[in-house]
Enzyme design. Structure first.
Site, short mmCIF file in Angstrom:
data_model
loop_
_atom_site.label_atom_id
_atom_site.label_comp_id
_atom_site.label_asym_id
_atom_site.label_seq_id
_atom_site.Cartn_x
_atom_site.Cartn_y
_atom_site.Cartn_z
N ASP A 408 0.85 -1.19 0.00
CA ASP A 408 0.00 0.00 0.00
C ASP A 408 0.89 1.24 0.00
O ASP A 408 2.11 1.16 0.13
CB ASP A 408 -0.90 -0.04 1.24
CG ASP A 408 -2.07 0.94 1.17
OD1 ASP A 408 -2.32 1.50 0.08
OD2 ASP A 408 -2.73 1.13 2.20
N GLU A 411 2.24 4.79 -4.37
CA GLU A 411 2.11 5.62 -5.58
C GLU A 411 3.41 6.34 -5.99
O GLU A 411 3.56 6.55 -7.21
CB GLU A 411 0.98 6.65 -5.38
CG GLU A 411 -0.40 6.07 -5.34
CD GLU A 411 -0.68 5.27 -4.06
OE1 GLU A 411 -1.41 4.26 -4.15
OE2 GLU A 411 -0.17 5.65 -2.99
N ASP A 482 -9.14 3.59 -1.88
CA ASP A 482 -9.93 4.07 -0.75
C ASP A 482 -11.27 4.64 -1.20
O ASP A 482 -11.48 5.86 -1.24
CB ASP A 482 -9.14 5.12 0.02
CG ASP A 482 -7.88 4.55 0.63
OD1 ASP A 482 -7.74 3.31 0.66
OD2 ASP A 482 -7.02 5.34 1.07
#
Length: 769
Positions: A408, A411, A482
């Site tokens: 997670d 990015e 999310d």
């Protein structure tokens, strides 16, 4: 471009074309895949495409009047003196045509100074800056009857025509809405139907890029990028399925998941705050007789959010805990973020500093930004040595009993402002920067994690990633990030999952119930119904929202939730069959109707139905308070899974869908494997299977292997051919026996009868009395 005579060379399926000032290279990879390349002296290595994709291909190159004509069995390209390029199919139908006019940008009444102000206020501004010297754009003609699909899980509707999108991976905490141009993933794969004729384009460029798909002007669409080479692939094919298969031939298919990965999984940020809470969750699933395969651990299991650690104050013996849970049929999937805590007494940080494994600032110092551990360094995953280092440390979690790893914040996400584009990173063996590596940061982290698990266990790795690029499907399952507990996000799940499937990501899912905000009993119920065929089936939410486990809203919701989890387990053998096909042809498990019925105009903009493989159609309720809905059934004949009522297709029907009902239709003539209703999938090979016939006759090929490793790639699998003829006669044939265990008993439910077959070891056939 100068309008002068073309010259060209043609050797080994590579055609180099020049006019007086410019050059273009066309590579004939196959009869349906042609690479278009213009060298801007940037890096040419691909993170999406691995290995040699050239196949021996017959083609011709001819001068034809004012243009050069390159022809294969399935494609024809015309290159003109100014290097304009037009693409046709084998029947001379135009597919991809360079636009000859001038762009007419929308006047948005904003200059660069105001763009900064608007961004500071949190408003969306295009990620691509056309003022950069290295900027380029590719403009194509847009037909009146042309639809666009793909691009991964961009927000909005199934058909992307009329919208614009950016490719720049970023963490977006705000509620995702259809106007968002970019999220966590960059999948620059575009698939079109032009006047009903299919094609695709894959733009293999990891820099910031932009798609305008007819928003600016109904006469053209365009792709633009701030940097990089012009490097895209034309994808042909007789059908849309052919085009998708050609794309996944390039970028890779999803390997078969382990069978248990298709079962139900429960997660929440906060479960791993204490061992007692984890055990309580598992106890509750047993108490309420609910299936459960895995519990996911968010960041709280770590020691101060340090990766590759375990908080021994919360978990005295994590290895024993995970072993005990495994004995109860439940696995644990811990999370890893890329941020490595800046701590001179922490071995992971020490190793990274010593070996130069972290991204750096332009002054050569380690780049530091805040994430969950506080001040953190960021592994330079573009460096193969860093990927090997990360992969090696995955052993720590695996040795403690982890069944997979969830990645997670890759990015990469940061707390103290976005990571600057000039942060120094490595592009394999060359120095580079975030400007090129941002969109593949999560991809390379997922790849490293995949290799770490595979090398250590030999099993099919279970990796989950939030950030991705084209080709990440070879290494990881994904989720859409999310989302929120709002109806619009339940509605958006279907086009997001559908376009992910078209973009190569077959193993995907959404956070059931919504990650943020407070779900409601009705929303949670409709979400588990609507997502029940999602390959990744996980309920997950954030801290500081209401609980959303199946039992929190009382018996009514609990009973419905259990009913649909039971349905899921009945369908796991069918889902596994779909994955066995996907591993070969790249076609998704969860798919839009347009993939199966591209010639039907009624499905080209259908946002609230989907199909599972070729045989199952699902029409969830995605509107609050709705108890019936119109369902479009395409051509053919369809049978309601629950009532057995048969409908003729190419029409809309009104389906009743009270809170405990989900409209599901099976294509007549289908035979489906029907799994047992269990609370945990067994590791041992099954010795029996049931098949159900929908209609009077049909045939089906069923796949079986050991469900956990890669031996199937060497032929260790079985194929069963089940046939029921017009007269009701049923036969079963084991057409391939590469995996030693077989079903000793097979039940076939057909035409109101339950036929029992047993395997005769002497004749090596299935016989029935």
């Amino acid at each position: 471009m100068a309008n002068t005579k073309l010259t060209f060379s043609n050797e080994n399926q590579i055609i180099n074309i020049k006019n007086a000032t410019e050059s273009l290279q066309l590579s004939i990879l196959t009869d349906s895949i042609i690479r278009v390349f213009e060298n801007h002296k940037k890096a040419t290595n691909s993170y999406a495409i691995e290995g040699n994709k050239f196949k021996p291909t017959d083609y011709s190159v001819e001068q034809n009047g004012n243009h050069l004509e390159i022809t294969t069995t399935n494609l024809k390209l015309k290159v003109y003196k100014n290097l304009m390029l037009d693409v046709y199919d084998a029947n001379d139908q135009p597919l991809i045509m360079d636009y000859r006019g001038t762009r007419q940008p929308i006047d948005k009444h904003i200059d660069e100074a105001h763009k900064k102000i608007v961004r500071a206020e949190g408003h969306e501004v295009s990620a691509v800056n056309s003022a950069e010297d290295s900027y380029y754009e590719i403009v194509k003609t847009l037909a009146d009857d042309e639809q666009f699909y793909g691009l991964g899980d961009k927000t909005g509707y199934l058909n992307k025509r009329g919208y614009e999108y950016d490719n720049w991976n970023m963490d977006e905490p705000r509620p995702h809405i259809e106007t968002f141009t970019h999220l966590y993933k960059s999948i620059p794969a575009l698939f079109g139907l032009k006047n009903g004729h299919p094609y695709g384009m894959f733009f293999d460029n990891t820099y910031r890029s932009h798609f305008d798909l007819g928003k600016e002007n109904q006469g053209y669409y365009f792709y633009s990028a701030v940097d990089g080479n012009i490097d895209y692939y034309v994808l042909g094919g007789k059908t849309l399925k052919d085009v998708i298969s050609n794309y996944t031939y390039l970028t890779g298919t999803t390997p078969l998941p382990q069978r248990w990965m298709l079962g139900y999984q429960q997660s929440r940020w906060g479960y791993s705050m204490s061992q007692a809470k984890v055990e309580e969750i598992v106890d509750k699933f047993e108490e309420y007789d609910l299936p459960l395969e895995a519990v996911h651990f968010d960041i709280d299991y770590m020691d101060g959010y340090r990766v590759f650690t375990w908080d021994k104050n919360k978990y005295k013996n994590p290895k024993k805990l995970l072993s005990d849970l495994r004995k109860r049929g439940v696995r644990v999937i811990p999370i890893l973020d890329p941020g490595v805590k800046q701590d001179d007494n922490y071995n992971i940080y020490q190793e990274g500093v010593k070996n130069g494994y972290f991204a750096k600032g332009t002054d050569g110092s380690i780049y530091i930004n805040r994430v969950w551990p506080g001040k953190s360094a960021f592994p330079d995953f573009g460096n193969p040595d860093v990927r090997q280092w990360w992969a090696k440390h995955c052993k720590f979690l695996l040795d403690n009993g982890a069944a997979g790893i969830w990645t997670d914040m890759n990015e990469p996400a940061t707390f103290d402002g976005d990571m600057p584009e000039d942060v120094v990173m490595t592009d394999e063996d060359k120095p580079s920067s975030l400007k090129r590596m941002n969109n593949v940061y999560g991809h390379n982290m997922a790849k490293a994690t995949f290799e770490g698990i595979k090398n250590e266990t030999g099993k099919r790795p279970y990796v989950i990633t939030r950030a991705a690029y084209s080709g990440t499907q070879k290494y990881s399952t994904i989720w859409t990030g999310d989302n929120q507990s709002i109806w619009s996000h339940l509605q958006m799940m279907i086009p997001q999952m559908s376009n992910l499937g078209l973009s190569g990501f077959s193993f995907a899912g959404t956070d059931i119930g919504g990650f943020s905000a407070d779900t409601t009993p009705e929303l949670l119920t409709r979400w588990i119904e609507g997502a029940i065929f999602s390959p990744l089936l996980r309920n997950h939410c954030v801290l500081q929202v209401r609980d959303q486990e199946p039992w929190v809203f009382g018996d009514k919701v609990l009973n419905i939730y259990r009913k649909f989890l039971r349905l899921r387990y009945h369908f796991i053998p069918y889902l596994y069959d779909c994955f066995s096909l996907e591993a070969k042809n790249g076609l998704p498990v969860f798919r839009p109707l347009v993939l199966n019925y591209p010639g039907d105009p009624k499905v080209r903009n259908l946002n609230d139905e989907y199909m599972v493989g070729n045989q199952v159609l699902v029409a969830p309720i995605v509107q609050q308070g709705q108890t019936n809905r119109s369902v479009y059934l395409p051509e053919g004949s369809w049978i309601d899974l629950f009532t057995g009522v048969q409908y003729t297709g190419n029409t809309n029907i009104l389906a009743n869908a009270q809170l405990d009902q989900l409209p599901v239709f099976i294509k007549t003539g289908s035979i489906l494997p029907w799994g047992k209703a269990v609370n945990h999938l067994e590791d041992a090979p099954a010795d029996e299977m049931t098949f159900r016939l929908f209609g009077a006759r049909g045939s089906y090929v069923h796949y079986q292997d050991n469900g956990e490793d890669f031996k199937y790639q060497d032929g260790e699998y079985n194929l069963y051919n089940i046939k029921v003829s017009d007269n009701g006669h049923c036969c079963i044939e084991l057409t391939k026996h590469g995996y030693k265990p077989i079903y000793r008993t097979i039940h076939v439910e057909a035409n109101g009868k339950n036929l029992l077959f047993t395997y005769d070891d002497t004749t090596k056939t299935y016989v029935t009395k």
